[in-house]
Design a protein around this motif. Sequence first.
Motif, PDB file in Angstrom:
ATOM      1  N   LYS B  87      39.234  30.963  36.145  1.00  0.00           N
ATOM      2  CA  LYS B  87      40.648  30.936  36.524  1.00  0.00           C
ATOM      3  C   LYS B  87      41.190  32.341  36.824  1.00  0.00           C
ATOM      4  O   LYS B  87      41.891  32.545  37.802  1.00  0.00           O
ATOM      5  CB  LYS B  87      41.449  30.302  35.388  1.00  0.00           C
ATOM      6  CG  LYS B  87      42.906  30.098  35.738  1.00  0.00           C
ATOM      7  CD  LYS B  87      43.633  29.400  34.603  1.00  0.00           C
ATOM      8  CE  LYS B  87      45.125  29.468  34.834  1.00  0.00           C
ATOM      9  NZ  LYS B  87      45.757  28.193  34.899  1.00  0.00           N
ATOM     10  N   PHE B  88      40.837  33.310  35.975  1.00  0.00           N
ATOM     11  CA  PHE B  88      41.454  34.627  36.145  1.00  0.00           C
ATOM     12  C   PHE B  88      40.647  35.564  37.029  1.00  0.00           C
ATOM     13  O   PHE B  88      41.205  36.449  37.666  1.00  0.00           O
ATOM     14  CB  PHE B  88      41.704  35.273  34.785  1.00  0.00           C
ATOM     15  CG  PHE B  88      42.800  34.593  34.030  1.00  0.00           C
ATOM     16  CD1 PHE B  88      44.092  34.579  34.543  1.00  0.00           C
ATOM     17  CD2 PHE B  88      42.543  33.928  32.834  1.00  0.00           C
ATOM     18  CE1 PHE B  88      45.115  33.922  33.873  1.00  0.00           C
ATOM     19  CE2 PHE B  88      43.553  33.274  32.155  1.00  0.00           C
ATOM     20  CZ  PHE B  88      44.851  33.267  32.673  1.00  0.00           C
ATOM     21  N   ALA B  89      39.328  35.407  37.049  1.00  0.00           N
ATOM     22  CA  ALA B  89      38.529  36.374  37.806  1.00  0.00           C
ATOM     23  C   ALA B  89      38.078  35.837  39.162  1.00  0.00           C
ATOM     24  O   ALA B  89      38.091  36.559  40.143  1.00  0.00           O
ATOM     25  CB  ALA B  89      37.319  36.810  36.989  1.00  0.00           C
ATOM     26  N   TYR B  90      37.668  34.570  39.233  1.00  0.00           N
ATOM     27  CA  TYR B  90      37.076  34.082  40.482  1.00  0.00           C
ATOM     28  C   TYR B  90      38.068  33.357  41.375  1.00  0.00           C
ATOM     29  O   TYR B  90      38.013  33.461  42.596  1.00  0.00           O
ATOM     30  CB  TYR B  90      35.893  33.152  40.191  1.00  0.00           C
ATOM     31  CG  TYR B  90      34.807  33.777  39.354  1.00  0.00           C
ATOM     32  CD1 TYR B  90      34.580  35.146  39.395  1.00  0.00           C
ATOM     33  CD2 TYR B  90      34.003  33.005  38.532  1.00  0.00           C
ATOM     34  CE1 TYR B  90      33.578  35.723  38.624  1.00  0.00           C
ATOM     35  CE2 TYR B  90      33.004  33.574  37.767  1.00  0.00           C
ATOM     36  CZ  TYR B  90      32.796  34.934  37.815  1.00  0.00           C
ATOM     37  OH  TYR B  90      31.812  35.503  37.063  1.00  0.00           O
ATOM     38  N   LYS B  91      38.977  32.610  40.746  1.00  0.00           N
ATOM     39  CA  LYS B  91      39.884  31.794  41.552  1.00  0.00           C
ATOM     40  C   LYS B  91      40.746  32.628  42.502  1.00  0.00           C
ATOM     41  O   LYS B  91      40.922  32.228  43.651  1.00  0.00           O
ATOM     42  CB  LYS B  91      40.774  30.958  40.628  1.00  0.00           C
ATOM     43  CG  LYS B  91      41.400  29.770  41.314  1.00  0.00           C
ATOM     44  CD  LYS B  91      42.048  28.893  40.275  1.00  0.00           C
ATOM     45  CE  LYS B  91      42.996  27.925  40.890  1.00  0.00           C
ATOM     46  NZ  LYS B  91      43.795  27.280  39.847  1.00  0.00           N
ATOM     47  N   PRO B  92      41.262  33.787  42.060  1.00  0.00           N
ATOM     48  CA  PRO B  92      42.069  34.577  43.000  1.00  0.00           C
ATOM     49  C   PRO B  92      41.273  35.025  44.218  1.00  0.00           C
ATOM     50  O   PRO B  92      41.845  35.471  45.196  1.00  0.00           O
ATOM     51  CB  PRO B  92      42.503  35.793  42.167  1.00  0.00           C
ATOM     52  CG  PRO B  92      42.339  35.391  40.758  1.00  0.00           C
ATOM     53  CD  PRO B  92      41.228  34.407  40.719  1.00  0.00           C
ATOM     54  N   LEU B  93      39.960  34.910  44.151  1.00  0.00           N
ATOM     55  CA  LEU B  93      39.115  35.403  45.239  1.00  0.00           C
ATOM     56  C   LEU B  93      38.534  34.278  46.079  1.00  0.00           C
ATOM     57  O   LEU B  93      37.569  34.492  46.806  1.00  0.00           O
ATOM     58  CB  LEU B  93      37.968  36.240  44.669  1.00  0.00           C
ATOM     59  CG  LEU B  93      38.371  37.460  43.856  1.00  0.00           C
ATOM     60  CD1 LEU B  93      37.152  38.100  43.228  1.00  0.00           C
ATOM     61  CD2 LEU B  93      39.089  38.456  44.730  1.00  0.00           C
ATOM     62  N   ARG B  94      39.135  33.087  45.962  1.00  0.00           N
ATOM     63  CA  ARG B  94      38.528  31.939  46.630  1.00  0.00           C
ATOM     64  C   ARG B  94      38.312  32.180  48.116  1.00  0.00           C
ATOM     65  O   ARG B  94      37.340  31.710  48.703  1.00  0.00           O
ATOM     66  CB  ARG B  94      39.401  30.693  46.424  1.00  0.00           C
ATOM     67  CG  ARG B  94      38.664  29.418  46.701  1.00  0.00           C
ATOM     68  CD  ARG B  94      37.664  29.035  45.618  1.00  0.00           C
ATOM     69  NE  ARG B  94      38.267  28.266  44.556  1.00  0.00           N
ATOM     70  CZ  ARG B  94      38.064  28.525  43.269  1.00  0.00           C
ATOM     71  NH1 ARG B  94      37.294  29.528  42.907  1.00  0.00           N
ATOM     72  NH2 ARG B  94      38.623  27.793  42.348  1.00  0.00           N
ATOM     73  N   ASN B  95      39.210  32.909  48.748  1.00  0.00           N
ATOM     74  CA  ASN B  95      39.069  33.114  50.189  1.00  0.00           C
ATOM     75  C   ASN B  95      38.588  34.512  50.544  1.00  0.00           C
ATOM     76  O   ASN B  95      38.636  34.916  51.697  1.00  0.00           O
ATOM     77  CB  ASN B  95      40.403  32.828  50.887  1.00  0.00           C
ATOM     78  CG  ASN B  95      40.814  31.388  50.679  1.00  0.00           C
ATOM     79  OD1 ASN B  95      40.009  30.476  50.831  1.00  0.00           O
ATOM     80  ND2 ASN B  95      42.057  31.189  50.284  1.00  0.00           N
ATOM     81  N   SER B  96      38.132  35.259  49.548  1.00  0.00           N
ATOM     82  CA  SER B  96      37.647  36.613  49.824  1.00  0.00           C
ATOM     83  C   SER B  96      36.190  36.558  50.253  1.00  0.00           C
ATOM     84  O   SER B  96      35.519  35.565  50.052  1.00  0.00           O
ATOM     85  CB  SER B  96      37.739  37.471  48.566  1.00  0.00           C
ATOM     86  OG  SER B  96      39.030  37.407  48.037  1.00  0.00           O
ATOM     87  N   PRO B  97      35.716  37.669  50.823  1.00  0.00           N
ATOM     88  CA  PRO B  97      34.284  37.740  51.131  1.00  0.00           C
ATOM     89  C   PRO B  97      33.458  37.530  49.859  1.00  0.00           C
ATOM     90  O   PRO B  97      33.900  37.883  48.761  1.00  0.00           O
ATOM     91  CB  PRO B  97      34.099  39.172  51.642  1.00  0.00           C
ATOM     92  CG  PRO B  97      35.442  39.624  52.049  1.00  0.00           C
ATOM     93  CD  PRO B  97      36.426  38.882  51.232  1.00  0.00           C
ATOM     94  N   LYS B  98      32.281  36.971  50.052  1.00  0.00           N
ATOM     95  CA  LYS B  98      31.437  36.641  48.899  1.00  0.00           C
ATOM     96  C   LYS B  98      31.071  37.879  48.099  1.00  0.00           C
ATOM     97  O   LYS B  98      30.929  37.832  46.881  1.00  0.00           O
ATOM     98  CB  LYS B  98      30.182  35.927  49.384  1.00  0.00           C
ATOM     99  CG  LYS B  98      29.886  34.700  48.567  1.00  0.00           C
ATOM    100  CD  LYS B  98      28.900  33.800  49.259  1.00  0.00           C
ATOM    101  CE  LYS B  98      27.570  34.450  49.440  1.00  0.00           C
ATOM    102  NZ  LYS B  98      26.628  33.633  50.203  1.00  0.00           N
TER     103      LYS B  98
END
Lengths: 320, 299, 261
Positions: B87-98
Motif C-alpha cells: 500500500k505505501f511503497a508499491y501502490k503509489p508507483l502503479r503507473n511508474s516505470p518498472k
Amino acid sequence: MKKYLIFLVSVIVLGVVLNFFMNSYIQAVFISFMINAIMALSLNFITGLADQFSLGQAGLMAIGAYTSAVLNKEFFNNDWTMIPIGVLAGAFMAAGAGYLISLPSFRLKGDYLAIVTLGMAEIVRVVLLNWNHVGGPRGYNAITKFPEFYFSFGFAVLLLTFTFMTMYRLKFSWFGRNLWAINEDDIAAEVMGLNVAKTKRRAFVISSFFAGLGGGFYSHHLGYISPGSFGFIISVQILIVAVLGGLGSLSGSIVAALILTFLPEALRSVQTGSLDLRMIIYPILLIVMMIVRPQGLFGRKEISLSHFGLTKFKARGSNE
Amino acid sequence: MQEFLQHTLNGLSFGSIYALVALGYTMVYGILSMINFAHSEIYMMGAFVTFYMARFMGMETPSPINFTLGVLAGALGAGIIGYFVEKFAYKPLRNSPKMNVLITAIGVSILFQFGGQIIFGADPKRFPNLIEDEVLFYIAEIPVHLIDILIYVVSFVSLGILSFIIYRTQPGRAMRAVSTRPDMTPLMGINNNKIISTTFIIGSALAGVAAVLVSIKYPKIDPMMGVKIGTSSFVAAVFGGIGSLHGAVIGGFLLGVGEYYLIGYGASTYKDALSFLILIIVLLYKPTGLFGTTRKEKI
Amino acid sequence: MSKLLSVDNLSIQFGGLKAVDDVSFHINKSELLGLIGPNGAGKTTVFNIISGFYKADSGKINFEDQDITEANAAEVNHFGLARTFQNIRLFKTLTVLENVLMALQQRKHNGSFKDWFSSLLNTKSHQQLELNLKLEALELLKIFELDTFAQEEAGSLPYGAQRKLEIVRALATKPKLLMLDEPAAGMNHQETQELNELIRFIKNKFNLTILLIEHDMKLVMNICDRIVVLNRGKKIADNIPYEIKNSPQVIEAYLGKRKHE
C-alpha cells in the motif's frame, strides 16, 4: 580547445589546493568521491541508459580490485608505477565476467539481469571467502599505494575523466540512440534491424569494464580489501548515488557522488552511538525519491560542459 | 544409502519451506511483473511477530495450541506487513516505470534489514520453543522428527488452502484474471488494487508460516535471516518458471533436495553460491523455467 | 513477373485455436497486395509470423529465394522487409529526426571496432558520417513534409503525422518489401484519401513492393493490384479487386460477421 584548457587548469588548481592546504583525511575522502563517481557511472550506464537493473556492481568491483591487487603484489613486486597496468587488467577481467553474466541475462524480457548480477556478486563473494591464497575472509593486505597524494589524485582524475568521456560520447552516439530506442520500444527497435539482446549485452560489458576500473583503483586507494568490502550493501550504495543524480544523467552521477560522499562525512561528527544511520537514511531516501522525484536531481539531462557555471542543460540527443 | 536418505529428508523439509516462500515471489511476479525484493524481509518479520507475541503472551511452554497460535500469528503478522508494504511503497508507483518499482523494493528490503537491526537488535534471538520436538519414528534407522513432519503437514495444508482460494473462489478467479489481462479486468467490475492487495497478503502470509516453521526448527532469528532463504526461494521460483504456481512448489522441492545433496556431499562452503549457479544454468538452457511460458506480447 | 515473397502452407496454433491454417500466397515484385478479412481472421498473425515475431508451427516463408522462416525480427529486416504496426510504435521521447536516424544507422554503424573507436574519439570521419546520416534523414523527412517537426518529440506529433513517421522510419531501413499493418486505422475519410495517395507515391518513388493489411475496404479496392482474403485463419480468396468485390464467399465472410455483431 578552450574548454579542455579550462578543465585542465581547474583540475590542477584543485589538486594544488588539496595537496597543500588540506589534511590527508579530506584528501582521502576526495579520492573516495571519485571512486564512488566511477562506480555510479558504471551502474548508470547499464541501468540509466540501457534500462537494465544491475545489483552486482560490487561483485564486478571486487573482480577488478582483487585482480589489480594480486597482479601488483605477485607479479609486479609492489611497484607502484605498475598500478595503472593492474587497474586496467582489473577492468578487463570485470568486462570478461560481465560478458559471461550477460549471456544468460537477456534471453527473456524481464528483470533477469538484476537477479543474475545479484547471484554473480554472491558467487564472487563466496569464492573469495574460500580462496585462502588471497586471504579468504581475512582479506588481502598491504596492497601498494601511490607514494604521494598528487599521483593518486592525478590518476583518479584521469580514470574519472576517461570513464565520463567514454560514456558521454557513447550516450550521444549511435549506440546511445540504439539504447534509448530499446528503452522506448524494444519491439520497434528490433523491427528496425537491431539485435536487441546483443546491444544490451554490449552495454553491460561496458558497464562491467568501468566497475572493474573503479574497483581496481579502490584496492590501491585503501591498501586493504576483503570480501566484506564488496557486499550487497555496496551495490545498494552505488545504486543510491546513481538514482539521486538521475538515472541517465552522467554528470548527475558525479554531482550525486560528491554530495553523498561528503555529506555523511560532515555528519559523522554529529552522529552519536555506534549505529550506521546511513543504512536507514539511504533506503528511506530511495523510497521517498521513487515516489516524489523518481528522476533524481537531473533526470536524463547533462550539465553542459561548455556552459559550466551557467545553468544550461543539454537534453539527451538534442543537437546543440 | 542411509546418508542419502537423511539428505533427502532434510532436503524435502527445506524444500517445502522454499516452496512456501517461492509462491510469494511467483504470485507477485504473476500479477505485477515485478520481483518483490522485500519478500525475504516480510518472511523475517513473520518470525519476529511470533517471537514478540510469544514473549508478551508468556507462551513459554511447548504445546500444540501454542504451536498453532504461533504459526497463525506469523501468517497474520506477515500478511498485514505485506499489505502495508504494498500500500505505501508499491501502490503509489502503479503507473511508474518498472525500474522505479524495483528500486523501491530494494529500498524496502534494506530498510527492514537495518531498521530491524535497530529495533530488534542485530544479535540473534532465541526463538521460543512452541512445540516439544521428539523423534517420532525411524526409517531405515534415520530418526524422523516431529518438527519435520509438522513442516510437511503445515506446508501442505497451506498449499491446499492456497490452491482452493486460487482455483475455487471468486477472488482467486479474479486474481488469475488480473494476472493475464490487467487492462480488461476493471471492465469486468474487478477492482485490480484490491486483488493486488489480496495477492500480497496471501503471499506474505505463506512466507510468515514458513518463517515460523523454520524458526522452530532452527531457533535463532535475526533481522538478516530472510536473505538466504529469500534468494534460494527466488531461485526456486525462477527454476519452476516464474509466474507459475506449480512451478514454484516443484522448484522449491527440487532446489531444497538439490541443496542438501550438495551440502551433504562436500560442497557446503559454496552452498550460497550454488543456488545461483543453478539459476544461471536454468536461464541459459531453459529460460522460462520448468513450467513457465513466455507471454505472447500483443504486437 | 517474379515472386518476391512466397508463403507456403503456413499454420500456427494458439492453445486450441488455429489462428492461421495452411495459408499460402505470394507477392510479385512491385506488386501492391492487400491482405483483408474480418476481425480475427488471422491477418496480423500472418504478418507477425512473416516479420519474425511468431514462429510458425509449420510452413515456409521465402524471400527472394532465401528461406526466412526461422529468421527473427531483426534478421528479417536485414533481408529487406520492413513493417509498421497497427498500434503505432514510435520511439516516443526521441525526436522525429532521431527516430529516422535510428532506423538509418542500422545500415551504417556496424558495431565494428573501427566504428566504436571513431565514435569514442569523435573523429572527423565519424562526424562526417553522422552529418551524412542526418542529412539523409532530413531529406527523407522532407519528402513526407515532416522536416519541420524534425526536433519535436515523436510522441508529441498529431496522430496522422505519427502514422506517416512510422512509414518513414520503416522506409529508412531501405526495404524491398514494405508491410503496412492497418495504416488507415483511426483515420477519417480525408486522411484515408491522403494515405491512399501516399502509398501510391512511396511505391513508385522507392520502387517498392507493398503488403497491406487493411480493414477499410474502399482503400484496399482502390489501390491494391491483388487481394488475398482470410477468414478464420484460412485463405478463402486470392484475386484482383473486382473479382473479390463480387465473390460470394468473401461477401458471406464479411456479412456473416455482421450477423454476429
